[in-house]
Design a protein around this motif. Structure first.
Motif, PDB file in Angstrom:
ATOM      1  N   VAL A  14     -23.269   2.728   1.765  1.00  0.00           N
ATOM      2  CA  VAL A  14     -24.556   2.049   1.577  1.00  0.00           C
ATOM      3  C   VAL A  14     -24.315   0.613   1.130  1.00  0.00           C
ATOM      4  N   SER A  18     -12.208   4.051  -0.835  1.00  0.00           N
ATOM      5  CA  SER A  18     -12.942   3.350   0.229  1.00  0.00           C
ATOM      6  C   SER A  18     -13.259   4.235   1.426  1.00  0.00           C
ATOM      7  N   GLU A  25       0.860  -1.186   0.000  1.00  0.00           N
ATOM      8  CA  GLU A  25       0.000   0.000   0.000  1.00  0.00           C
ATOM      9  C   GLU A  25       0.902   1.244   0.000  1.00  0.00           C
ATOM     10  N   THR A  70     -20.133  -2.792  -1.499  1.00  0.00           N
ATOM     11  CA  THR A  70     -21.087  -3.888  -1.313  1.00  0.00           C
ATOM     12  C   THR A  70     -20.552  -5.187  -1.909  1.00  0.00           C
ATOM     13  N   ILE A 107     -13.617   0.015 -10.582  1.00  0.00           N
ATOM     14  CA  ILE A 107     -14.348  -0.546  -9.433  1.00  0.00           C
ATOM     15  C   ILE A 107     -14.966   0.607  -8.635  1.00  0.00           C
TER      16      ILE A 107
HETATM   17  C1  LIG Z   1     -18.703   9.038  -4.214  1.00  0.00           C
HETATM   18  C2  LIG Z   1     -18.717   7.555  -4.088  1.00  0.00           C
HETATM   19  C3  LIG Z   1     -19.754   6.916  -3.405  1.00  0.00           C
HETATM   20  C4  LIG Z   1     -19.776   5.533  -3.314  1.00  0.00           C
HETATM   21  N1  LIG Z   1     -20.764   4.935  -2.566  1.00  0.00           N
HETATM   22  C5  LIG Z   1     -20.790   3.598  -2.467  1.00  0.00           C
HETATM   23  C6  LIG Z   1     -21.788   2.966  -1.691  1.00  0.00           C
HETATM   24  O1  LIG Z   1     -22.591   3.615  -1.031  1.00  0.00           O
HETATM   25  N2  LIG Z   1     -21.837   1.614  -1.675  1.00  0.00           N
HETATM   26  C7  LIG Z   1     -20.959   0.851  -2.391  1.00  0.00           C
HETATM   27  O2  LIG Z   1     -21.093  -0.365  -2.387  1.00  0.00           O
HETATM   28  N3  LIG Z   1     -19.945   1.425  -3.069  1.00  0.00           N
HETATM   29  C8  LIG Z   1     -19.830   2.775  -3.107  1.00  0.00           C
HETATM   30  N4  LIG Z   1     -18.818   3.369  -3.784  1.00  0.00           N
HETATM   31  C9  LIG Z   1     -17.793   2.532  -4.411  1.00  0.00           C
HETATM   32  C10 LIG Z   1     -16.730   2.056  -3.417  1.00  0.00           C
HETATM   33  O3  LIG Z   1     -16.381   3.073  -2.524  1.00  0.00           O
HETATM   34  C11 LIG Z   1     -15.494   1.611  -4.221  1.00  0.00           C
HETATM   35  O4  LIG Z   1     -15.893   0.696  -5.221  1.00  0.00           O
HETATM   36  C12 LIG Z   1     -14.453   0.939  -3.345  1.00  0.00           C
HETATM   37  O5  LIG Z   1     -14.173   1.692  -2.194  1.00  0.00           O
HETATM   38  C13 LIG Z   1     -13.186   0.744  -4.170  1.00  0.00           C
HETATM   39  O6  LIG Z   1     -12.208   0.176  -3.332  1.00  0.00           O
HETATM   40  P1  LIG Z   1     -10.768  -0.123  -3.884  1.00  0.00           P
HETATM   41  O7  LIG Z   1     -10.100  -0.944  -2.871  1.00  0.00           O
HETATM   42  O8  LIG Z   1     -10.879  -0.637  -5.286  1.00  0.00           O
HETATM   43  O9  LIG Z   1     -10.075   1.317  -4.067  1.00  0.00           O
HETATM   44  P2  LIG Z   1      -9.346   2.215  -2.976  1.00  0.00           P
HETATM   45  O10 LIG Z   1     -10.078   2.261  -1.708  1.00  0.00           O
HETATM   46  O11 LIG Z   1      -9.055   3.524  -3.639  1.00  0.00           O
HETATM   47  O12 LIG Z   1      -7.994   1.442  -2.707  1.00  0.00           O
HETATM   48  C14 LIG Z   1      -6.913   1.484  -3.601  1.00  0.00           C
HETATM   49  C15 LIG Z   1      -5.636   1.586  -2.774  1.00  0.00           C
HETATM   50  O13 LIG Z   1      -4.536   1.452  -3.645  1.00  0.00           O
HETATM   51  C16 LIG Z   1      -3.512   2.302  -3.201  1.00  0.00           C
HETATM   52  N5  LIG Z   1      -2.602   2.522  -4.338  1.00  0.00           N
HETATM   53  C17 LIG Z   1      -2.835   3.205  -5.479  1.00  0.00           C
HETATM   54  N6  LIG Z   1      -1.788   3.122  -6.308  1.00  0.00           N
HETATM   55  C18 LIG Z   1      -0.859   2.353  -5.681  1.00  0.00           C
HETATM   56  C19 LIG Z   1       0.451   1.891  -6.023  1.00  0.00           C
HETATM   57  N7  LIG Z   1       1.026   2.198  -7.207  1.00  0.00           N
HETATM   58  N8  LIG Z   1       1.139   1.148  -5.148  1.00  0.00           N
HETATM   59  C20 LIG Z   1       0.572   0.802  -3.932  1.00  0.00           C
HETATM   60  N9  LIG Z   1      -0.658   1.223  -3.557  1.00  0.00           N
HETATM   61  C21 LIG Z   1      -1.368   1.965  -4.419  1.00  0.00           C
HETATM   62  C22 LIG Z   1      -4.244   3.551  -2.749  1.00  0.00           C
HETATM   63  O14 LIG Z   1      -3.470   4.302  -1.833  1.00  0.00           O
HETATM   64  C23 LIG Z   1      -5.488   2.954  -2.107  1.00  0.00           C
HETATM   65  O15 LIG Z   1      -5.327   2.742  -0.721  1.00  0.00           O
HETATM   66  C24 LIG Z   1     -18.756   4.765  -3.898  1.00  0.00           C
HETATM   67  C25 LIG Z   1     -17.701   5.413  -4.565  1.00  0.00           C
HETATM   68  C26 LIG Z   1     -17.676   6.779  -4.646  1.00  0.00           C
HETATM   69  C27 LIG Z   1     -16.523   7.457  -5.324  1.00  0.00           C
END
Ligand SMILES: Cc1cc2nc3c(=O)[nH]c(=O)nc-3n(C[C@H](O)[C@H](O)[C@H](O)COP(=O)(O)OP(=O)(O)OC[C@H]3O[C@@H](n4cnc5c(N)ncnc54)[C@H](O)[C@@H]3O)c2cc1C
Length: 366
Positions: free
Chosen positions: A49, A43, A33, A352, A346
């Motif tokens: 929700v 996230s 990370e 969810t 994603i």
């Molecule tokens: C406004 C909004 C509202 C939403 N509401 C909902 C909801 O109500 N319900 C629902 O189900 N979903 C919701 N979502 C979707 C949900 O939040 C996301 O799909 C989910 O959080 C994505 O998680 P992730 O782990 O893919 O991304 P992230 O949480 O962004 O994690 C990616 C991680 O990778 C790290 N990273 C990036 N590049 C590198 C690298 N080169 N080397 C090492 N680490 C790196 C970052 O620091 C980060 O910690 C919403 C999204 C948004 C934007």
């Protein structure tokens, strides 16, 4: 060169859910990370929700990952005592013209296997939520809210208890195939080169940048990233609602809806603002469009009641105005690099769907 079995890049909810599932299947997992804590990216900036899985076209991967993920998430919340509430949501048609849209949404939800949707007349909706104005409504009892941070910490804890390790402040800066093996390079204070059997790129907003930094990944297998900011405005007073309230969806989002957190605080949003670079400021002037949108279903919203809150950024792979795209999970068959899985786009309902995404990736990688 260091050696690892699996490397998961990104400690957001999706990366941690994948790491947990891989670790539970007996794989050795290293989570890398860039930041100094889990869950600081997309996230940490969402609506929290638990979606039922109503809107998405049947047949998309995200549709069944949402409906399966929702069931798994409620079970996880019960098992791990994650604060959550199955509060339900009410979708409202505020004009006769919107009734047809609501009917189409119900049909889509039923086609997706969401079989608990219930029609409410205007009077029935008003009996549930006296401040609500609508001509017809749909109740989704299986929609809920969750303490997403507690969920993320539980995922990390469970992954670690099955042997996974997290390396913070370890950005992945590149990689490629060397002597037939997948190798990634990390930056930060202690740069490393690590050969791994499986690498999952769950870097959220950084996923495209990372994929393109891995030598041999064809550029045409990496979709363009489009940033769609979602701004929230908070209600200064307590909301006179106990359900989430959703109007009709708009291009790129679900409309300016009311969500509640577990402490009962209310916020409205997220709207859709296409941006060119990551920027987490909320422009107070945007509330001008929130008041009329909210008053369509809550006419008594007082003047001056909204204050700028936070925003999140959706990692979209559809162009502004483009039609809904699916989650994209690009494995070796797409790009040709053995053991590499790139996750793109994603956005919602990724929270969810996270546990179901974890299971899917573990089955693909194993
Ligand atoms: C406004 C909004 C509202 C939403 N509401 C909902 C909801 O109500 N319900 C629902 O189900 N979903 C919701 N979502 C979707 C949900 O939040 C996301 O799909 C989910 O959080 C994505 O998680 P992730 O782990 O893919 O991304 P992230 O949480 O962004 O994690 C990616 C991680 O990778 C790290 N990273 C990036 N590049 C590198 C690298 N080169 N080397 C090492 N680490 C790196 C970052 O620091 C980060 O910690 C919403 C999204 C948004 C934007």
């Amino acid at each position: 060169m260091e050696e690892a079995d699996c490397i998961v890049v990104g400690a957001g909810v999706v990366g941690l859910a994948i790491a947990r599932e891989l670790a539970r299947s007996g794989r050795e997992v290293l989570i890398v990370e860039a930041e100094s804590a889990v869950g600081t990216g997309v996230s940490s900036r969402n609506s929290e929700v638990i979606h039922a899985g109503i809107y998405y076209p049947t047949g998309l991967v995200k549709t069944h990952l949402c409906t399966e993920g929702r069931v798994q998430l409620y079970a996880f919340c019960a098992d791990y005592r994650i604060p959550h509430r199955r509060c339900g949501k009410i979708l409202v048609a505020t004009t006769d013209h919107e009734i047809a849209k609501l009917e189409a949404i119900k049909a889509q939800g039923n086609a997706n296997g969401v079989d608990d949707l219930r029609w409410l007349s205007a009077a029935e909706a008003c009996a549930l939520e006296p401040e609500l104005t609508c001509v017809r409504a749909l109740l989704s009892p299986s929609t809920g809210i969750i303490d997403s941070h507690a969920f993320i910490l539980a995922l990390q804890g469970d992954a670690e208890s099955h042997g996974a390790m997290v390396a913070f402040q370890t950005p992945v800066v590149g990689g490629g195939i060397e002597n037939g093996r997948l190798v990634i390079e990390t930056g930060g204070a202690d740069p490393m080169r690590i050969a791994a059997r499986t690498v999952v790129n769950a870097a959220g907003l950084g996923a495209q940048h990372l994929a393109l930094a891995i030598k041999g990944v064809p550029a045409e297998t990496v979709p363009l990233l489009h940033l769609a900011k979602g701004n929230y405005f908070a209600l200064a007073t307590r909301a006179p609602f106990s359900h989430l309230i959703y109007p009709m969806p708009v291009a790129g989002g679900l409309g300016v809806h009311l969500t509640l957190d577990l402490a009962g605080r209310a916020r409205f949003g997220p709207d859709v603002e296409w941006i060119d670079a990551i920027d987490y400021s909320v422009d107070p002037a945007r509330c001008a469009s929130f008041y009329p949108a909210i008053r369509a279903y809550w006419p008594n919203l007082p003047d001056g009641a909204l204050a700028p809150d936070y925003c999140g950024i959706r990692p979209k792979i559809e162009r502004p105005g483009g039609s809904t795209t699916d989650f994209m999970i690009a494995g070796p068959q797409t790009h040709g690099l053995p053991g590499l899985f790139n996750l793109f786009g994603i956005e919602s309902p990724g929270l969810t769907a996270s546990l179901a995404i974890g299971r899917l990736l573990a089955s693909l990688a194993n």
